[in-house]
Design an enzyme around this catalytic site. Structure first.
Site, PDB file in Angstrom:
ATOM      1  N   ARG A 286      61.474 -37.659  25.426  1.00 28.62           N
ATOM      2  CA  ARG A 286      60.090 -37.354  25.803  1.00 28.62           C
ATOM      3  C   ARG A 286      59.515 -36.073  25.215  1.00 28.62           C
ATOM      4  O   ARG A 286      58.307 -35.892  25.208  1.00 28.62           O
ATOM      5  CB  ARG A 286      59.964 -37.315  27.327  1.00 28.62           C
ATOM      6  CG  ARG A 286      59.986 -38.686  27.945  1.00 28.62           C
ATOM      7  CD  ARG A 286      60.206 -38.620  29.435  1.00 28.62           C
ATOM      8  NE  ARG A 286      61.534 -38.074  29.711  1.00 28.62           N
ATOM      9  CZ  ARG A 286      62.100 -38.036  30.916  1.00 28.62           C
ATOM     10  NH1 ARG A 286      61.447 -38.464  31.953  1.00 28.62           N
ATOM     11  NH2 ARG A 286      63.317 -37.547  31.079  1.00 28.62           N
TER      12      ARG A 286
ATOM     13  N   ARG B 155      57.226 -45.253  23.127  1.00 21.98           N
ATOM     14  CA  ARG B 155      57.578 -45.589  24.514  1.00 21.98           C
ATOM     15  C   ARG B 155      56.376 -46.218  25.218  1.00 21.98           C
ATOM     16  O   ARG B 155      56.521 -47.199  25.936  1.00 21.98           O
ATOM     17  CB  ARG B 155      58.014 -44.305  25.217  1.00 21.98           C
ATOM     18  CG  ARG B 155      58.088 -44.334  26.704  1.00 21.98           C
ATOM     19  CD  ARG B 155      59.477 -44.713  27.164  1.00 21.98           C
ATOM     20  NE  ARG B 155      59.700 -44.268  28.520  1.00 21.98           N
ATOM     21  CZ  ARG B 155      59.103 -44.784  29.590  1.00 21.98           C
ATOM     22  NH1 ARG B 155      58.251 -45.776  29.463  1.00 21.98           N
ATOM     23  NH2 ARG B 155      59.361 -44.306  30.788  1.00 21.98           N
TER      24      ARG B 155
ATOM     25  N   ARG C  72      70.573 -35.796  24.135  1.00 22.11           N
ATOM     26  CA  ARG C  72      69.182 -36.197  24.415  1.00 22.11           C
ATOM     27  C   ARG C  72      68.218 -35.731  23.331  1.00 22.11           C
ATOM     28  O   ARG C  72      67.096 -35.310  23.626  1.00 22.11           O
ATOM     29  CB  ARG C  72      68.712 -35.663  25.761  1.00 22.11           C
ATOM     30  CG  ARG C  72      69.324 -36.341  26.966  1.00 22.11           C
ATOM     31  CD  ARG C  72      68.671 -37.700  27.188  1.00 22.11           C
ATOM     32  NE  ARG C  72      69.161 -38.321  28.407  1.00 22.11           N
ATOM     33  CZ  ARG C  72      68.539 -38.251  29.579  1.00 22.11           C
ATOM     34  NH1 ARG C  72      67.413 -37.593  29.690  1.00 22.11           N
ATOM     35  NH2 ARG C  72      69.053 -38.843  30.609  1.00 22.11           N
TER      36      ARG C  72
ATOM     37  N   TYR D 154      76.097 -43.878  40.151  1.00 22.27           N
ATOM     38  CA  TYR D 154      74.768 -44.516  40.138  1.00 22.27           C
ATOM     39  C   TYR D 154      74.828 -45.919  40.730  1.00 22.27           C
ATOM     40  O   TYR D 154      73.921 -46.358  41.443  1.00 22.27           O
ATOM     41  CB  TYR D 154      74.214 -44.562  38.703  1.00 22.27           C
ATOM     42  CG  TYR D 154      73.867 -43.190  38.173  1.00 22.27           C
ATOM     43  CD1 TYR D 154      72.654 -42.590  38.490  1.00 22.27           C
ATOM     44  CD2 TYR D 154      74.770 -42.472  37.381  1.00 22.27           C
ATOM     45  CE1 TYR D 154      72.337 -41.319  38.028  1.00 22.27           C
ATOM     46  CE2 TYR D 154      74.465 -41.204  36.917  1.00 22.27           C
ATOM     47  CZ  TYR D 154      73.249 -40.635  37.242  1.00 22.27           C
ATOM     48  OH  TYR D 154      72.947 -39.374  36.806  1.00 22.27           O
TER      49      TYR D 154
ATOM     50  N   ASP E  86      71.272 -46.101  27.061  1.00 26.75           N
ATOM     51  CA  ASP E  86      71.522 -45.363  28.304  1.00 26.75           C
ATOM     52  C   ASP E  86      72.882 -45.753  28.859  1.00 26.75           C
ATOM     53  O   ASP E  86      73.375 -46.850  28.586  1.00 26.75           O
ATOM     54  CB  ASP E  86      70.438 -45.646  29.345  1.00 26.75           C
ATOM     55  CG  ASP E  86      70.432 -44.562  30.422  1.00 26.75           C
ATOM     56  OD1 ASP E  86      69.838 -43.502  30.197  1.00 26.75           O
ATOM     57  OD2 ASP E  86      71.077 -44.765  31.464  1.00 26.75           O
TER      58      ASP E  86
HETATM   59  O1  CP3 Z   1      71.054 -38.371  23.730  1.00 25.99           O
HETATM   60  C1  CP3 Z   1      70.245 -39.206  23.275  1.00 25.99           C
HETATM   61  O2  CP3 Z   1      69.209 -38.887  22.647  1.00 25.99           O
HETATM   62  C2  CP3 Z   1      70.585 -40.686  23.408  1.00 25.99           C
HETATM   63  C3  CP3 Z   1      70.000 -41.363  24.505  1.00 25.99           C
HETATM   64  C4  CP3 Z   1      70.501 -41.119  25.938  1.00 25.99           C
HETATM   65  C5  CP3 Z   1      69.647 -41.353  27.049  1.00 25.99           C
HETATM   66  N1  CP3 Z   1      70.399 -41.201  28.184  1.00 25.99           N
HETATM   67  C6  CP3 Z   1      68.224 -41.725  26.995  1.00 25.99           C
HETATM   68  C7  CP3 Z   1      67.364 -41.579  28.191  1.00 25.99           C
HETATM   69  C8  CP3 Z   1      71.747 -40.760  26.434  1.00 25.99           C
HETATM   70  C9  CP3 Z   1      73.015 -40.351  25.672  1.00 25.99           C
HETATM   71  C10 CP3 Z   1      71.677 -40.835  27.859  1.00 25.99           C
HETATM   72  C11 CP3 Z   1      72.825 -40.580  28.744  1.00 25.99           C
HETATM   73  C12 CP3 Z   1      72.628 -40.600  30.200  1.00 25.99           C
HETATM   74  N2  CP3 Z   1      71.796 -41.408  30.930  1.00 25.99           N
HETATM   75  C13 CP3 Z   1      73.374 -39.801  31.091  1.00 25.99           C
HETATM   76  C14 CP3 Z   1      74.481 -38.827  30.707  1.00 25.99           C
HETATM   77  C15 CP3 Z   1      73.963 -37.532  30.219  1.00 25.99           C
HETATM   78  C16 CP3 Z   1      73.291 -36.687  31.267  1.00 25.99           C
HETATM   79  O3  CP3 Z   1      72.062 -36.481  31.127  1.00 25.99           O
HETATM   80  O4  CP3 Z   1      73.967 -36.229  32.204  1.00 25.99           O
HETATM   81  C17 CP3 Z   1      72.933 -40.101  32.397  1.00 25.99           C
HETATM   82  C18 CP3 Z   1      73.437 -39.482  33.670  1.00 25.99           C
HETATM   83  C19 CP3 Z   1      71.940 -41.135  32.282  1.00 25.99           C
HETATM   84  C20 CP3 Z   1      71.217 -41.825  33.395  1.00 25.99           C
HETATM   85  C21 CP3 Z   1      69.767 -41.594  33.338  1.00 25.99           C
HETATM   86  N3  CP3 Z   1      68.935 -42.106  32.361  1.00 25.99           N
HETATM   87  C22 CP3 Z   1      68.982 -40.836  34.238  1.00 25.99           C
HETATM   88  C23 CP3 Z   1      69.510 -40.080  35.449  1.00 25.99           C
HETATM   89  C24 CP3 Z   1      67.660 -40.910  33.783  1.00 25.99           C
HETATM   90  C25 CP3 Z   1      66.436 -40.331  34.472  1.00 25.99           C
HETATM   91  C26 CP3 Z   1      66.283 -38.898  34.216  1.00 25.99           C
HETATM   92  C27 CP3 Z   1      65.328 -38.676  33.071  1.00 25.99           C
HETATM   93  O5  CP3 Z   1      65.619 -37.826  32.238  1.00 25.99           O
HETATM   94  O6  CP3 Z   1      64.290 -39.353  33.075  1.00 25.99           O
HETATM   95  C28 CP3 Z   1      67.648 -41.677  32.591  1.00 25.99           C
HETATM   96  C29 CP3 Z   1      66.475 -42.001  31.759  1.00 25.99           C
HETATM   97  C30 CP3 Z   1      66.562 -41.719  30.284  1.00 25.99           C
HETATM   98  N4  CP3 Z   1      67.670 -41.918  29.481  1.00 25.99           N
HETATM   99  C31 CP3 Z   1      65.503 -41.233  29.479  1.00 25.99           C
HETATM  100  C32 CP3 Z   1      65.996 -41.147  28.161  1.00 25.99           C
HETATM  101  C33 CP3 Z   1      65.245 -40.738  26.913  1.00 25.99           C
HETATM  102  C34 CP3 Z   1      64.088 -40.959  29.948  1.00 25.99           C
HETATM  103  C35 CP3 Z   1      63.380 -42.282  30.036  1.00 25.99           C
HETATM  104  C36 CP3 Z   1      61.912 -42.233  29.722  1.00 25.99           C
HETATM  105  O7  CP3 Z   1      61.528 -42.271  28.542  1.00 25.99           O
HETATM  106  O8  CP3 Z   1      61.143 -42.206  30.691  1.00 25.99           O
END
Ligand code: CP3
Length: 357
Positions: free
Chosen positions: A41, A50, A37, A163, A87
């Site tokens: 944000r 964004r 990640r 999910y 994602d």
């Molecule tokens: O690592 C990186 O920088 C690459 C991008 C990346 C994202 N999600 C962007 C994202 C990666 C590799 C993921 C993986 C991901 N997504 C996982 C596995 C890793 C982990 O965290 O356990 C999972 C379970 C998800 C599913 C997911 N996506 C959830 C549960 C959420 C909401 C929680 C949150 O942090 O908001 C997301 C949203 C998400 N994915 C965001 C980002 C940058 C936030 C979105 C925003 O900008 O509002």
């Protein structure tokens, strides 16, 4: 077939990218590092884009924007890798499931509850539906610094299934466990569909220029051992086999978060090239039981990156002491928190690059 020269068939001695060298089993004088990640944000430039893009999914599916966000942390910090901005939930969307990201709540999916819902999913043209993701990979490759590696990724079938079945984030995993434990045969069909879709998605990212892939198994830690073998280990082994059949020399990193002592069998049974360690894995144990078999990656508690200062420095020193003697990639044990001060990432980078903040 892919017509471009095989950028993936390098030997260790010709590899200029530190991360690729370590994943091939070399030990580097300084461990390469990147952060799960690392785009997101906590970076003001991310929040700005964004805001302009409108929604998170618009960012993911607009190749120029996804590429820009992928490169933002690479421009700021001296990271050894970029990870594609996307994602794990684009795969269910590519299968035809409705997926949305709701502000302050996270992902919301129209749940897949039974065989009839399952029958409506369609994996046949998933890579066509997800083509903007691969165009983003191509855009990143054009601007990637030559010593920085590009990581593609997908969620592991079990984690993505949680999910899909629960319809979003869950604490209890009640619905998905009922299905998996009571009607294993029909749940297996969902997992098999995800194995094929995940492998196709990873292969398409590699064809577009990803040099490494990581499989995120964020919910490995919620299953009893036998269920873990069936729903985590076996599907990830199948995905890895399919990816390796097409791209034998592209390293596969797996991150089975919360797998505990099952990490050990998992490495051997899946055929992956490197293991991502969550923050609870004792690094001395990992050095003895895991790193002797595969390179390891991890595992600073991401909370320590929020805290920074002496607490972070001491934890980094402990990790390096235990793991830097073998093939090792420095990372967090889970993703960067949105409240992380970018200055702390900079301090971490300085610490890893020249041993002081
Ligand atoms: O690592 C990186 O920088 C690459 C991008 C990346 C994202 N999600 C962007 C994202 C990666 C590799 C993921 C993986 C991901 N997504 C996982 C596995 C890793 C982990 O965290 O356990 C999972 C379970 C998800 C599913 C997911 N996506 C959830 C549960 C959420 C909401 C929680 C949150 O942090 O908001 C997301 C949203 C998400 N994915 C965001 C980002 C940058 C936030 C979105 C925003 O900008 O509002």
């Amino acid at each position: 077939m892919d017509q471009r020269p095989d950028i993936h068939a390098q030997t260790a001695s010709t590899m200029t990218k530190r991360l690729l060298r370590v994943l091939s089993g070399e030990r580097c004088e300084r461990p390469p590092f990147w952060l799960m990640r690392q785009a997101g944000r906590y970076l003001p430039e991310y929040r700005k884009l964004r805001g302009e893009a409108g929604s998170f999914l618009d960012l993911c599916y607009t190749p120029d924007l996804a590429a820009e966000v992928t490169l933002q942390p690479v421009r700021r910090f001296s990271l050894d890798a970029a990870i594609l901005f996307s994602d794990i939930l684009v795969v269910p969307q590519g299968l035809g499931q409705a997926v949305d990201f709701v502000e302050a709540r996270g992902p919301v999916l129209e749940p897949i509850c039974n065989s009839a819902d399952l029958a409506r999913l369609d994996g046949t043209d998933i890579t066509a539906r997800l083509s903007p993701v691969y165009r983003a990979v191509e855009r990143v490759v054009q601007d990637l610094p030559e010593n920085v590696a590009l990581i593609g990724f997908a969620g592991a079938p079990w984690t993505v299934a949680t999910y899909m079945v629960e319809g979003g984030i869950t604490r209890e995993f009640g619905v998905v466990k009922s299905w998996a434990f009571e009607e294993a045969e029909s749940f297996q069909r969902l997992i098999d569909l995800l194995v094929d879709a995940t492998a196709a998605h990873l292969i398409a990212q590699i064809a577009a220029g990803a040099e490494i892939v990581q499989i995120f198994e964020s919910w490995a830690g919620v299953l009893p051992a036998r269920a873990f073998e069936r729903w985590c280990t076996a599907p990830v082994a199948a995905v890895t086999r399919k990816v390796k059949a097409r791209y034998p020399s592209v390293p596969v990193i797996a991150f089975p978060r919360g797998a505990g002592i099952l990490y050990e069998d998992y490495a051997a049974a899946t055929g992956i090239d490197a293991l991502g360690l969550d923050s609870t894995v004792p690094t001395k144990w990992a050095a003895r039981h895991l790193q002797t078999k595969v390179p390891v990656q991890g595992n600073l508690d991401p909370r320590l990156l929020v805290i920074g200062g002496k607490a972070m420095e001491a934890a980094v020193a402990d990790i390096l002491e235990d793991l830097a003697g073998g093939p090792f990639v420095f990372n967090l044990g889970h993703g960067v928190f949105p409240e992380t001060p970018p200055g702390h990432v900079e301090a971490l980078a300085r610490l890893l690059l020249d041993g002081r903040t």
